[in-house]
Design an enzyme around this catalytic site. Sequence first.
Site, short mmCIF file in Angstrom:
data_model
loop_
_atom_site.label_atom_id
_atom_site.label_comp_id
_atom_site.label_asym_id
_atom_site.label_seq_id
_atom_site.Cartn_x
_atom_site.Cartn_y
_atom_site.Cartn_z
N ASP A 159 0.84 -1.21 0.00
CA ASP A 159 0.00 0.00 0.00
C ASP A 159 0.88 1.25 0.00
O ASP A 159 0.59 2.23 -0.69
CB ASP A 159 -0.92 -0.02 1.22
CG ASP A 159 -1.69 -1.33 1.30
OD1 ASP A 159 -2.46 -1.60 0.37
OD2 ASP A 159 -1.48 -2.11 2.25
N HIS A 187 -4.54 -3.51 6.58
CA HIS A 187 -4.37 -3.76 5.14
C HIS A 187 -5.72 -4.20 4.60
O HIS A 187 -6.00 -5.38 4.40
CB HIS A 187 -3.31 -4.83 4.87
CG HIS A 187 -3.34 -5.28 3.44
ND1 HIS A 187 -2.93 -4.47 2.40
CD2 HIS A 187 -3.76 -6.43 2.85
CE1 HIS A 187 -3.11 -5.10 1.25
NE2 HIS A 187 -3.61 -6.29 1.50
P1 NAX Z 1 -2.17 -18.16 -4.15
O1 NAX Z 1 -3.53 -18.72 -3.97
O2 NAX Z 1 -1.57 -18.09 -5.50
O3 NAX Z 1 -1.15 -18.97 -3.23
C1 NAX Z 1 -1.42 -19.25 -1.90
C2 NAX Z 1 -0.66 -20.50 -1.57
O4 NAX Z 1 -0.80 -20.73 -0.16
C3 NAX Z 1 -1.21 -21.76 -2.27
O5 NAX Z 1 -0.16 -22.47 -2.88
C4 NAX Z 1 -1.83 -22.55 -1.12
O6 NAX Z 1 -1.77 -23.94 -1.32
C5 NAX Z 1 -0.93 -22.10 0.03
N1 NAX Z 1 -1.47 -22.38 1.37
C6 NAX Z 1 -2.76 -22.37 1.78
N2 NAX Z 1 -2.84 -22.76 3.06
C7 NAX Z 1 -1.57 -23.00 3.47
C8 NAX Z 1 -1.01 -23.44 4.69
N3 NAX Z 1 -1.77 -23.73 5.73
N4 NAX Z 1 0.33 -23.59 4.76
C9 NAX Z 1 1.13 -23.35 3.70
N5 NAX Z 1 0.64 -22.94 2.51
C10 NAX Z 1 -0.69 -22.76 2.39
O7 NAX Z 1 -2.23 -16.71 -3.45
P2 NAX Z 1 -1.25 -15.47 -3.61
O8 NAX Z 1 -1.71 -14.64 -4.75
O9 NAX Z 1 0.15 -15.96 -3.59
O10 NAX Z 1 -1.60 -14.66 -2.29
C11 NAX Z 1 -1.27 -15.15 -1.01
C12 NAX Z 1 -1.88 -14.28 0.08
O11 NAX Z 1 -1.39 -12.94 0.02
C13 NAX Z 1 -3.40 -14.16 0.00
O12 NAX Z 1 -3.93 -14.34 1.32
C14 NAX Z 1 -3.61 -12.74 -0.45
O13 NAX Z 1 -4.86 -12.23 -0.03
C15 NAX Z 1 -2.46 -12.04 0.24
N6 NAX Z 1 -2.08 -10.72 -0.25
C16 NAX Z 1 -1.68 -9.81 0.66
C17 NAX Z 1 -1.22 -8.56 0.31
C18 NAX Z 1 -0.75 -7.58 1.33
O14 NAX Z 1 -0.45 -6.46 0.93
N7 NAX Z 1 -0.67 -7.89 2.62
C19 NAX Z 1 -1.21 -8.14 -1.11
C20 NAX Z 1 -1.24 -9.27 -2.08
C21 NAX Z 1 -2.11 -10.42 -1.68
O15 NAX Z 1 -3.43 -10.13 -2.03
#
Ligand code: NAX
Length: 333
Positions: A159, A187
Site C-alpha cells: 500500500d 491492510h
Molecule cells: P495463491 O492462492 O496463488 O497462493 C497461496 C498458496 O498458499 C497456495 O499455494 C496454497 O496452497 C498455500 N497455502 C494455503 N494454506 C496454506 C497453509 N496452511 N500452509 C502453507 N501454505 C498454504 O495466493 P497469492 O496470490 O500468492 O496470495 C497469497 C496471500 O497474500 C493471500 O492471502 C492474499 O490475499 C495475500 N495478499 C496480501 C497482500 C498484502 O499487501 N498484505 C497483497 C497481495 C495479496 O493479495
Amino acid sequence: MAEPIRVVVTGAAGQIAYSLLYMIARGEVFGKDQPLILHLLDIPPMVGVLEGVVMELADCALPLLREVVPTTDPLVGFKDVSAAFLVGAMPRKEGMERKDLLSANVKIFKVQGEALDKVAKKDVKVLVVGNPANTNALVCSNYAPSIPKENFSAMTRLDQNRAASQLANKMGVPITSVSNVIIWGNHSSTQYPDASQGTILINGEWKPIAQAVNDNAYLQGSFIETVQKRGAAVIGARKMSSAMSAAKAACDHMHDWWNGTAPGKFVSMGVFSDGSYGSPKGVVFSFPVEIKNKQWKIVDNLPITDFAKGKLNVTGTELQEEKDEAMSVLDSN
Ligand code: NAX
C-alpha cells in the site's frame, strides 16, 4: 562468506511466492554476501507444483542459494529459520463472511505460530502477507509466546509503494523522489494512506508533499481512494490478485527490518499497537516506523488533524472487531 541463514516462505507454490522466492534468492533482502537455505512450505495438494518450483530454483543457478527444503510439515518448514514470510492463507471465496474467513485463517496461523514457537530461532522475524494480514499476525504471535511480540509484523508496504507511486506519477518525478508516505491501520479498504508527513524532491529541493501537490481535495479524496482500491483494480485488469508487486513489497519490508531505515526516513509496518495515535492497544496496526539494529520503533509526535483522527478511528475500529472475532473463534476451539 557468512554462514547460510534459513528463510521460510509459506504458500510457496502460489503466485506471490513465484516472484518472491527468486527475489530473496537473488540476495535482494539479506544481501549479496548472505548465503541462504530456502524452506518452501505449502499444503499436500500442492506438492507437485512445489516440485516444479524447486526445479526452477535449481535451474536459476543462483550463487547464494545453498539448499532448498520443500515440505508440507510446519515443523520442518520453520526449523531454525531466521526469517519467515507467511504468504499462504485461505483466500476469501464467494459468499464467504468475514467471520468464516477469519475462522479458516485462525486455524492456519495457530498451527504456524505453534510450530514457530517450537522450532524457529527465537529472534526470527515474521512477516505476514496472507490476508487478513494484520489479524493473522496477531493470531500467529498469540501461539508463539516464546518469541517476542515485536518480531511479528503484517505487510502494508504494498500500500505504501502504491501511494508513493501515485504521487511520483502525479508530480512527474522518479519514485526515489517521494519519501515518508504513511499507511495507517489495516491492510484493507479502511486503511488510511496519508501523504501529510511526506516530502518530495522537486528541482533539487525536498518539499512537503502537501505544498508541492497543492491540491487538498485530491490528497484527501481520490489519492486515498485509488490506493485503497488498487488491489481490486489489479484484479479487475489481470483477473488475478497482485503478485509481482506484493512480492517486491515483502522484500522491501523485510529488507528494511533487517538492514534499518536511513536517518529521517520511515516506512509503514503492521505492528502490535501500544495505543499510539489513539489506536486500539493490542491490535496489529500499521504505523510509520524507524528501524535500527533490527528493532522497529513507532515514529511519535506526528501532528494528527481531525480529518486524520476520523480515518484512524475507522480503521482502528475494524481491527478491534477483527481481533474480537478471531479471539472468539480461538476461544471456541
Ligand atoms: P495463491 O492462492 O496463488 O497462493 C497461496 C498458496 O498458499 C497456495 O499455494 C496454497 O496452497 C498455500 N497455502 C494455503 N494454506 C496454506 C497453509 N496452511 N500452509 C502453507 N501454505 C498454504 O495466493 P497469492 O496470490 O500468492 O496470495 C497469497 C496471500 O497474500 C493471500 O492471502 C492474499 O490475499 C495475500 N495478499 C496480501 C497482500 C498484502 O499487501 N498484505 C497483497 C497481495 C495479496 O493479495
